[in-house]
Design a protein around this motif. Structure first.
Motif, PDB file in Angstrom:
ATOM      1  N   UNK A  41      15.608  48.916   2.324  1.00  0.00           N
ATOM      2  CA  UNK A  41      15.363  48.386   3.664  1.00  0.00           C
ATOM      3  C   UNK A  41      15.569  49.458   4.731  1.00  0.00           C
ATOM      4  N   UNK A  42      14.595  49.569   5.621  1.00  0.00           N
ATOM      5  CA  UNK A  42      14.648  50.625   6.645  1.00  0.00           C
ATOM      6  C   UNK A  42      13.607  50.321   7.702  1.00  0.00           C
ATOM      7  N   UNK A  43      13.671  51.027   8.826  1.00  0.00           N
ATOM      8  CA  UNK A  43      12.671  50.862   9.871  1.00  0.00           C
ATOM      9  C   UNK A  43      12.886  51.865  10.980  1.00  0.00           C
ATOM     10  N   UNK A  44      11.908  51.926  11.883  1.00  0.00           N
ATOM     11  CA  UNK A  44      11.940  52.906  12.974  1.00  0.00           C
ATOM     12  C   UNK A  44      12.999  52.562  14.015  1.00  0.00           C
ATOM     13  N   UNK A  45      13.512  53.614  14.649  1.00  0.00           N
ATOM     14  CA  UNK A  45      14.445  53.445  15.758  1.00  0.00           C
ATOM     15  C   UNK A  45      13.693  52.957  16.990  1.00  0.00           C
ATOM     16  N   UNK A  46      14.304  52.045  17.727  1.00  0.00           N
ATOM     17  CA  UNK A  46      13.800  51.703  19.044  1.00  0.00           C
ATOM     18  C   UNK A  46      14.167  52.816  20.014  1.00  0.00           C
ATOM     19  N   UNK A  47      13.539  52.836  21.187  1.00  0.00           N
ATOM     20  CA  UNK A  47      13.812  53.890  22.168  1.00  0.00           C
ATOM     21  C   UNK A  47      15.298  53.931  22.518  1.00  0.00           C
ATOM     22  N   UNK A  48      15.913  55.111  22.339  1.00  0.00           N
ATOM     23  CA  UNK A  48      17.304  55.298  22.701  1.00  0.00           C
ATOM     24  C   UNK A  48      18.295  54.654  21.765  1.00  0.00           C
ATOM     25  N   UNK A  49      17.843  54.098  20.661  1.00  0.00           N
ATOM     26  CA  UNK A  49      18.740  53.386  19.747  1.00  0.00           C
ATOM     27  C   UNK A  49      19.460  54.378  18.829  1.00  0.00           C
ATOM     28  N   UNK A  50      20.783  54.306  18.719  1.00  0.00           N
ATOM     29  CA  UNK A  50      21.484  55.177  17.778  1.00  0.00           C
ATOM     30  C   UNK A  50      21.066  54.857  16.337  1.00  0.00           C
ATOM     31  N   UNK A  51      20.959  55.870  15.491  1.00  0.00           N
ATOM     32  CA  UNK A  51      20.519  55.619  14.115  1.00  0.00           C
ATOM     33  C   UNK A  51      21.374  54.590  13.366  1.00  0.00           C
ATOM     34  N   UNK A  52      22.692  54.616  13.557  1.00  0.00           N
ATOM     35  CA  UNK A  52      23.533  53.660  12.842  1.00  0.00           C
ATOM     36  C   UNK A  52      23.232  52.232  13.276  1.00  0.00           C
ATOM     37  N   UNK A  53      23.035  52.015  14.566  1.00  0.00           N
ATOM     38  CA  UNK A  53      22.691  50.674  15.064  1.00  0.00           C
ATOM     39  C   UNK A  53      21.352  50.231  14.488  1.00  0.00           C
ATOM     40  N   UNK A  54      20.379  51.149  14.457  1.00  0.00           N
ATOM     41  CA  UNK A  54      19.070  50.824  13.906  1.00  0.00           C
ATOM     42  C   UNK A  54      19.169  50.493  12.417  1.00  0.00           C
ATOM     43  N   UNK A  55      19.983  51.243  11.693  1.00  0.00           N
ATOM     44  CA  UNK A  55      20.124  50.999  10.255  1.00  0.00           C
ATOM     45  C   UNK A  55      20.670  49.600   9.989  1.00  0.00           C
ATOM     46  N   UNK A  56      21.708  49.225  10.712  1.00  0.00           N
ATOM     47  CA  UNK A  56      22.291  47.889  10.524  1.00  0.00           C
ATOM     48  C   UNK A  56      21.274  46.809  10.905  1.00  0.00           C
ATOM     49  N   UNK A  57      20.588  47.011  12.013  1.00  0.00           N
ATOM     50  CA  UNK A  57      19.599  46.018  12.466  1.00  0.00           C
ATOM     51  C   UNK A  57      18.473  45.859  11.460  1.00  0.00           C
ATOM     52  N   UNK A  58      17.912  46.974  10.999  1.00  0.00           N
ATOM     53  CA  UNK A  58      16.789  46.901  10.073  1.00  0.00           C
ATOM     54  C   UNK A  58      17.188  46.268   8.747  1.00  0.00           C
ATOM     55  N   UNK A  59      18.365  46.602   8.244  1.00  0.00           N
ATOM     56  CA  UNK A  59      18.812  46.012   6.983  1.00  0.00           C
ATOM     57  C   UNK A  59      18.943  44.497   7.116  1.00  0.00           C
ATOM     58  N   UNK A  60      19.522  44.041   8.221  1.00  0.00           N
ATOM     59  CA  UNK A  60      19.675  42.600   8.389  1.00  0.00           C
ATOM     60  C   UNK A  60      18.328  41.910   8.590  1.00  0.00           C
ATOM     61  N   UNK A  61      17.434  42.532   9.353  1.00  0.00           N
ATOM     62  CA  UNK A  61      16.121  41.919   9.572  1.00  0.00           C
ATOM     63  C   UNK A  61      15.321  41.795   8.276  1.00  0.00           C
ATOM     64  N   UNK A  62      15.424  42.794   7.403  1.00  0.00           N
ATOM     65  CA  UNK A  62      14.588  42.818   6.205  1.00  0.00           C
ATOM     66  C   UNK A  62      15.215  42.126   5.006  1.00  0.00           C
ATOM     67  N   UNK A  63      16.551  41.944   5.005  1.00  0.00           N
ATOM     68  CA  UNK A  63      17.212  41.332   3.848  1.00  0.00           C
ATOM     69  C   UNK A  63      17.901  40.016   4.173  1.00  0.00           C
TER      70      UNK A  63
END
Length: 297
Positions: A41-63
């Motif tokens: 599970x992974x996805x692109x960063x939103x504008x200005x989004x820290x990578x760790x925040x994006x990683x947690x968000x994408x994992x939850x959205x996809x799983x």
């Protein structure tokens, strides 16, 4: 930029999401109908989004599962079809609470599999390499986020006692950023050096965690003078070892201690690479008394 690449790097983030199982660990892999592939599970960063925040968000959205970040894993780099380079930052995450898959356009199936079966299911060799890296790791027993207090103006312009100097408007924004970064860690304990600015740095995080108390602790404060540094380093290392018993902890310290403390934990005298801007920090990961990794937040 490497020869043949075009455009700025596209950045993404994701995770190796795991849960304990009878035969060891299971990790979650997802099927993407758009590409007809199996991936982490992974996805692109939103504008200005820290990578760790994006990683947690994408994992939850996809799983549908909230991941608790534990360790920065090796990045994956590859060219997109048009030649633009892409970088994916991965974290090891322990599975937390479950919910529905939210990104149903991106993911139509998921599977929890033992590590070897998950690696065999994955479409891409570089993601199989990430799973192989995870398979070779010892178990994670504790995660401590070590942050430097947010900006608090200039000491020379503060007329009162220095320990009462508060964070300034920039520091308030930095404290909010720390809360956004570290709320997914679900810390069980918050510890701050005695100065007011250290506790204030953790206040938004404490509020996001339902009012978790902030414990003041002089062991993680900078020493009163250079001659006291060895004793303070010993005290700080001892306190971090004790805090590992709480599994997930956030500690707010100060700039005249953190580089030396981090270097000491690494058995290294090169403190320069551990210099930390105000409002920034590190994710420290332990297996027993061994420091497995230290990555910038």
């Amino acid at each position: 930029m490497p020869a043949g690449s075009t455009g700025a790097v596209e950045r993404a983030a994701g995770g190796v999401l795991y849960r304990p199982a009878a035969a060891g660990l299971e990790i979650c892999v997802v099927h993407r109908p758009r590409y007809d592939d199996w991936s982490l599970p992974k996805g692109k960063l939103s504008d200005g989004e820290p990578p760790l925040v994006a990683a947690v968000r994408e994992v939850e959205e996809e799983t549908g599962t909230a991941g608790i970040p534990q360790l920065r894993l090796p990045d994956v780099d590859y060219p997109l079809p048009g030649g633009r380079p892409k970088n994916v930052a991965f974290w090891l995450m322990r599975a937390g609470s479950d919910g529905p898959v939210r990104d149903t356009d991106e993911v139509d199936e998921l599977a929890w599999l033992p590590l070897d079966e998950a690696a065999a299911r994955l479409t891409y060799a570089d993601e199989r390499d990430v799973v192989a890296h995870v398979a070779a790791l010892p178990p994670v027993t504790a995660v401590i986020a070590l942050v430097r207090h947010a900006r608090a103006g200039e000491r020379k312009k503060w007329a009162g006692r220095d320990e009462l100097r508060p964070i300034d408007p920039v520091g308030v924004k930095q404290a909010d950023r720390i809360a956004a970064l570290l709320t997914p860690l679900r810390p069980r304990r918050l510890v701050a050096a005695p100065p007011l600015r250290c506790a204030q740095t953790l206040e938004p995080l404490a509020a996001a965690l339902g009012g978790l108390p902030i414990v003041r602790d002089s062991a993680v404060a900078e020493p009163p003078g250079p001659d006291r540094l060895p004793a303070r380093l010993a005290a700080a290392r001892s306190r971090l070892a004790e805090l590992c018993a709480h599994e997930r902890v956030v500690v707010c310290s100060q700039g005249k201690l953190m580089p030396q403390l981090l270097a000491s934990l690494h058995g290294d005298d090169a403190t320069e690479r551990f210099r930390t801007p105000k409002g920034d920090g590190w994710l420290l990961t332990w297996s027993g008394d061994r420091l497995m990794g230290a990555s910038r937040l």
